[in-house]
Design an enzyme around this catalytic site. Structure first.
Site, short mmCIF file in Angstrom:
data_model
loop_
_atom_site.label_atom_id
_atom_site.label_comp_id
_atom_site.label_asym_id
_atom_site.label_seq_id
_atom_site.Cartn_x
_atom_site.Cartn_y
_atom_site.Cartn_z
N SER A 194 1.00 3.63 -2.09
CA SER A 194 0.04 2.72 -2.72
C SER A 194 0.59 2.19 -4.05
CB SER A 194 -1.30 3.42 -2.89
OG SER A 194 -2.30 2.53 -3.33
N ASP A 348 -6.18 -2.00 6.33
CA ASP A 348 -5.88 -1.84 4.92
C ASP A 348 -5.79 -3.21 4.27
OD1 ASP A 348 -4.92 -1.14 2.42
OD2 ASP A 348 -2.98 -0.38 3.13
N HIS A 378 -6.16 2.71 4.17
CA HIS A 378 -5.52 2.92 2.89
C HIS A 378 -5.86 4.30 2.31
CE1 HIS A 378 -3.31 1.37 -0.55
NE2 HIS A 378 -4.10 2.15 -1.28
#
Length: 408
Positions: A194, A348, A378
């Site tokens: 991320s 996501d 995510h």
């Protein structure tokens, strides 16, 4: 006194019960759980708890008792059960003022091992060495590597560009000490998840120019943030209400870390802060035209960017800095990058970030391996080894990453 205590206890119980009921209503009214996601009930429960903790944190922040980021990190660190593995030795260190955690296989080796430098996710709000401890344990023993996890500084006290600076300083320190830790200088991998994926991409690009350090062998980016310019990509629209990173929450995190007033969120969403000449320059890399047609929804084709707003540009122009968007680096820098392993999740908001960077790298001849998880969402990698709250997609991603790293 006892009566007063009971009244206070009852009041607190009613408050928390009411808050959780409100959170449940909010979840079902505003959240989408795609049919492709496995264990939807588990996901809904975890997202309700996530909303409960962040809402309570926002309340405490408004009351000036505790900031939301600190409260959330306190809660997830309490809930994070640090796994002890007899195969891995764990050491907490300080590289200057930066806390790091070193993971080393206990088994002896006749040669130097590969090294992994890991930057955790969390959008500068969440994430910690403890939260990602089990993930690091898994990668260490699964790949027989020495892994360094960097505990960079976060909100509310630290803003842009502190994450990149902390991680770069820790990385340079580690690269200069590889022999101390038994790491082969020719097999060092940077890996990020991320926001940590953004950091990994940034640092890989920065180190291209560092001739006095060992070269990075490969970059592993797990559903990374690659740009903060175009918030109208197909995946951002299609998955804008999918847990755990909704579009609105993503914009909030970006504003808080970049020290941008939240009142500019709508302008950022529409792209009205982007000067026409800037969009003309970067469109070839940022436009949704680079996304395959089968991933687009014809009903979701916004006009982007919106009419230029100079006031918004002056407040948010640092979003357009190349340092914040690895996708915008010049061709010469991109062409020198090491091979990449990119992971994306179908459900996501950041899915298309990975696809844009994949194309950008491939266009400059950089070898790219791509792993796409149809039932992924995510943040799912962070749920590894959370017992009853783990998801199959978590193990899929980490096994794929481990398999790639072992091939180096």
């Amino acid at each position: 006194m006892a009566v007063l205590f009971l009244v206070l206890l009852l009041g607190l119980s009613i408050f928390h019960m009411g808050l959780f009921v409100w959170v449940i209503f909010k979840h079902f009214l505003t959240t989408d759980v795609p049919s492709a996601l496995q264990h939807p009930v588990k996901l809904r429960f975890l997202h309700c708890f996530f909303l409960y903790v962040t809402t309570l944190g926002n309340m405490l922040e408004k009351m000036r008792i505790c900031s939301m980021p600190r409260f959330v990190r306190f809660v997830h660190d309490i809930m994070s059960e640090k796994k002890k593995d007899p195969r891995v030795m764990v050491t907490d260190l300080q590289f200057g003022t930066i806390p790091v955690r070193l993971f080393q296989p206990k088994a002896t080796s006749c040669s130097s091992r590969r090294g992994i430098i890991f930057y955790h996710g969390g959008a500068a709000v969440f994430g910690s060495l403890n939260m990602y401890h089990n993930l690091c344990i898994f990668l260490t023993w699964k790949t027989d590597s020495v892994l360094l996890c960097v505990g960079y500084r976060k909100l509310p006290d630290h803003h842009y560009p502190v994450i990149t600076k902390d991680c770069l300083n820790a990385t340079i320190h580690f690269l200069k000490s590889l022999e101390t830790y038994g790491v082969d200088p020719s097999r060092v991998v940077v890996c990020g998840e991320s926001a940590g994926g953004l950091t990994a991409a940034q640092i890989t690009q920065i180190l291209v120019a560092q001739r006095d350090l060992p070269k990075i062998r490969a970059q592993v980016l797990i559903y990374p943030v690659i740009q903060g310019v175009n918030y109208q990509l197909p995946s951002t629209q299609q998955n804008q209400n999918v847990p755990f990173l909704t579009r609105d929450f993503m914009l909030t995190c970006v504003c808080r870390y970049m020290a941008i007033d939240l009142s500019w969120k709508d302008v950022m969403l529409k792209g009205a802060y982007i000067p026409p000449e800037t969009w003309k320059k970067y469109r070839k890399w940022l436009s949704s035209e680079n996304i395959s047609k089968n991933l687009k929804n014809k009903d979701l084709e916004p006009q982007f960017p919106g009419p230029f707003n100079e006031a918004a540009y002056l407040e948010t122009k640092h979003l357009l800095d190349v340092e914040n968007a690895p996708l915008l680096a010049d061709d010469e820098t991109i062409a020198q990058l090491p091979e990449a392993f990119l992971v994306s999740c179908e459900n996501d908001v950041l899915r298309d970030h990975t696809l844009l960077y994949k194309k950008r790298l491939e266009d400059q001849g950089v070898p790219v391996s791509w792993y796409h998880v149809e039932d992924g969402f995510h943040g799912c990698a962070a749920f590894l080894n959370m017992k009853s709250f783990s998801f199959p997609c978590s193990m899929k991603i980490l096994n794929a990453v481990a398999s790639y790293v072992k091939s180096i």
